[in-house]
Scaffold this motif. Sequence first.
Motif, PDB file in Angstrom:
ATOM      1  N   VAL A   1      55.719  47.251  29.267  1.00 44.31           N
ATOM      2  CA  VAL A   1      55.914  45.845  29.611  1.00 44.31           C
ATOM      3  C   VAL A   1      55.498  45.599  31.060  1.00 44.31           C
ATOM      4  N   LYS A   2      55.860  46.508  31.926  1.00 47.37           N
ATOM      5  CA  LYS A   2      55.497  46.366  33.344  1.00 47.37           C
ATOM      6  C   LYS A   2      53.982  46.342  33.514  1.00 47.37           C
ATOM      7  N   SER A   3      53.291  47.246  32.834  1.00 44.56           N
ATOM      8  CA  SER A   3      51.830  47.298  32.933  1.00 44.56           C
ATOM      9  C   SER A   3      51.197  46.010  32.419  1.00 44.56           C
ATOM     10  N   ALA A   4      51.751  45.483  31.314  1.00 40.57           N
ATOM     11  CA  ALA A   4      51.212  44.249  30.739  1.00 40.57           C
ATOM     12  C   ALA A   4      51.397  43.067  31.688  1.00 40.57           C
ATOM     13  N   VAL A   5      52.561  42.996  32.355  1.00 39.53           N
ATOM     14  CA  VAL A   5      52.817  41.912  33.301  1.00 39.53           C
ATOM     15  C   VAL A   5      51.920  42.049  34.528  1.00 39.53           C
ATOM     16  N   GLU A   6      51.736  43.274  35.000  1.00 36.63           N
ATOM     17  CA  GLU A   6      50.868  43.493  36.161  1.00 36.63           C
ATOM     18  C   GLU A   6      49.427  43.083  35.845  1.00 36.63           C
ATOM     19  N   ARG A   7      48.977  43.373  34.638  1.00 37.80           N
ATOM     20  CA  ARG A   7      47.625  42.949  34.242  1.00 37.80           C
ATOM     21  C   ARG A   7      47.533  41.423  34.199  1.00 37.80           C
ATOM     22  N   MET A   8      48.597  40.797  33.716  1.00 38.51           N
ATOM     23  CA  MET A   8      48.620  39.341  33.654  1.00 38.51           C
ATOM     24  C   MET A   8      48.539  38.740  35.054  1.00 38.51           C
ATOM     25  N   LEU A   9      49.273  39.333  36.005  1.00 38.60           N
ATOM     26  CA  LEU A   9      49.289  38.810  37.371  1.00 38.60           C
ATOM     27  C   LEU A   9      47.950  39.009  38.076  1.00 38.60           C
ATOM     28  N   GLU A  10      47.197  40.001  37.640  1.00 39.29           N
ATOM     29  CA  GLU A  10      45.909  40.272  38.269  1.00 39.29           C
ATOM     30  C   GLU A  10      44.837  39.273  37.854  1.00 39.29           C
ATOM     31  N   LYS A  11      45.064  38.539  36.770  1.00 37.68           N
ATOM     32  CA  LYS A  11      44.073  37.580  36.292  1.00 37.68           C
ATOM     33  C   LYS A  11      43.999  36.395  37.250  1.00 37.68           C
ATOM     34  N   ARG A  12      42.894  36.209  37.887  1.00 39.01           N
ATOM     35  CA  ARG A  12      42.746  35.140  38.861  1.00 39.01           C
ATOM     36  C   ARG A  12      42.713  33.764  38.195  1.00 39.01           C
ATOM     37  N   SER A  13      42.514  33.716  36.882  1.00 42.65           N
ATOM     38  CA  SER A  13      42.467  32.425  36.203  1.00 42.65           C
ATOM     39  C   SER A  13      43.852  31.872  35.923  1.00 42.65           C
ATOM     40  N   LEU A  14      44.895  32.634  36.249  1.00 43.52           N
ATOM     41  CA  LEU A  14      46.268  32.202  35.984  1.00 43.52           C
ATOM     42  C   LEU A  14      46.856  31.530  37.218  1.00 43.52           C
ATOM     43  N   SER A  15      47.499  30.405  37.035  1.00 48.76           N
ATOM     44  CA  SER A  15      48.195  29.751  38.139  1.00 48.76           C
ATOM     45  C   SER A  15      49.653  29.563  37.765  1.00 48.76           C
TER      46      SER A  15
END
Length: 450
Positions: free
Chosen positions: A54-68
Motif C-alpha cells: 500500500v505504501k509503494s502504491a501511494v508513493e507512486r501516486m504521489l510521484e505522478k505530476r498530473s495529480l493535484s
Amino acid sequence: MNSSMEISVEHAANGEQDSVLTDQVASPALDDEKILVSVEVCMTSSSTAREEDVKSAVERMLEKRSLSYSAGSIPVPAEDKFLTENVNKIQICDPDECEHNHKVLLFWQVKPVVHVYQLCEEGPGEELSGEDDLASFNEWMLPAKEFDGLWESLVYETGLKRRLLRYAASALLFSERGVNPCLVSWNRIILLHGPPGTGKTSLCKALSQKLSIRFKSRFTQCQLVEVNAHSLFSKWFSESGKLVAKLFQKIHEMVEEESCLVFVLIDEVESLAAARKAALSGSEPSDSIRVVNALLTQMDRLKSFPNVVILTTSNITTAIDIAFVDRADIKAYVGPPPLPARYEILRSCVQELIRARVIVPSQECGDDFTLPSFTVSRETPSQSQRPADIMARSLLQVAKDCEGLSGRSLRKMPFLAHAALTDPRCCDLTKFLCALVETARREVAEILSS
C-alpha cells in the motif's frame, strides 16, 4: 523546464479548494533541503494487503505530476483499483509546516513521508482492582478506531501539538541510538497541566494515536495503558501496594517486547502528590506515602526501556509533587483556548452540523458552503456583504464573547443554541448563528455570576 505540483491549503473565504496544477521553471531542491510532509494512509478494515505494498502504491501516486491535491486530504484515485479496494482515506498532515510561502508548497519543495496503518476496532480492555469493580487501568491497541480523527479535532495555541510530536520523536530517537543517559538526561515523561475541560487527557490519547501511526514502521505493535490513579489507593491500604505491583507487572510484560511501543497515561496525577502530602501531615495512613513512592520508583525503572512513553495530566498545577515535576522532560500548560482557537473550535462544530444537515445554509450560500478560517475571516473587510463573510463575523463575535471558556464548554455551545430554537427541525444557518450569539452571552453571564 520542470513540471511542478502545488500543494495548497483550502481557501475558506470562498469555500473552494485551490488545487491547481502549474507548470513553471523551478530548480529542484536537494533532498536535505526539502520539507518533510507526513502523509497518513488509513487502510480499510477488510483489507488484507501488505502495508508495504500500500505504501509503494501511494508513493507512486504521489510521484505522478498530473495529480493535484489540497493539504488536508487526497481523494483516492478511482482509476487505481488496488488503492480503492484497500485504502479508506489519505491525509496530508503537518499543515503548520505547509502553510508558509503564501500557503503554497511546490512539489519539488516537498518530500512526502508515507505512513500506512489499519485501525483496531476491538475497543478498550479493562483491568479491575477487584474491590469495588473499579478499573485500575484501561488498555487500547493502537491505532484505535475510537481515537480516529481526535488529533485533528483538537485546537490549541499555535505550535503546542507540533512541540509534543517533535519532543516524542527526539526522545524515541535518543533511545534508539543508545545515547548515554548519564551524559544526556531524558525520561520520556510528558506533563500537561491546566484547568479542567481544556482537553489534556484527549490530547494525550491523540498524541499516542498519532505516534503509533508515525512509528508504525519501527514498532509492529502499539498499546496505550490509561491508569486510574484513584483506584490505586485501596480503602484497605495494605492492598494498595499489591495494586501498584500488579499494574506495573502488566506494563513490564508489554515493554519487554522490543517491537511494542507502550504509552502509559496517568490522568490527574496530582492525586498521587496529594496522597503523599496528606500522609506526611498525619491525616492519612503512612501506607499511602509508600504507595506513591512505589509508583514513582516503578516509573523510574521504566526509563531503562527505550519503547515506553509516560503521559500525565494535572488539573491543579500547585498540587503536583516536586519529585514528580522534576522527572518530567516537557511541562506544557494547556489553558483556555485563545481567540483564534475558539473561533476554529466553533467553526468546526458549525461545519459538522452542516454536514449532518442539522442546520442548512441558505440557497445563496451554495451547496458546498464553508465558513472562512480565522485568518481569512480576520483579513476580510468588515463591510463585505458576501454571505460567508457576514456569517464569519457573527461567529467571530461568539468567539470573542466566549473568552475564558474551556474547549469542552465551547463544543457544548452549538447544542445548547440548537436546543433553544423554537423550531429546531427547520433551522437555517443564519437563524442558528443568531441563536448561538444569544446562547453564548447567556452561558458566559451564568458562569460569571456563579
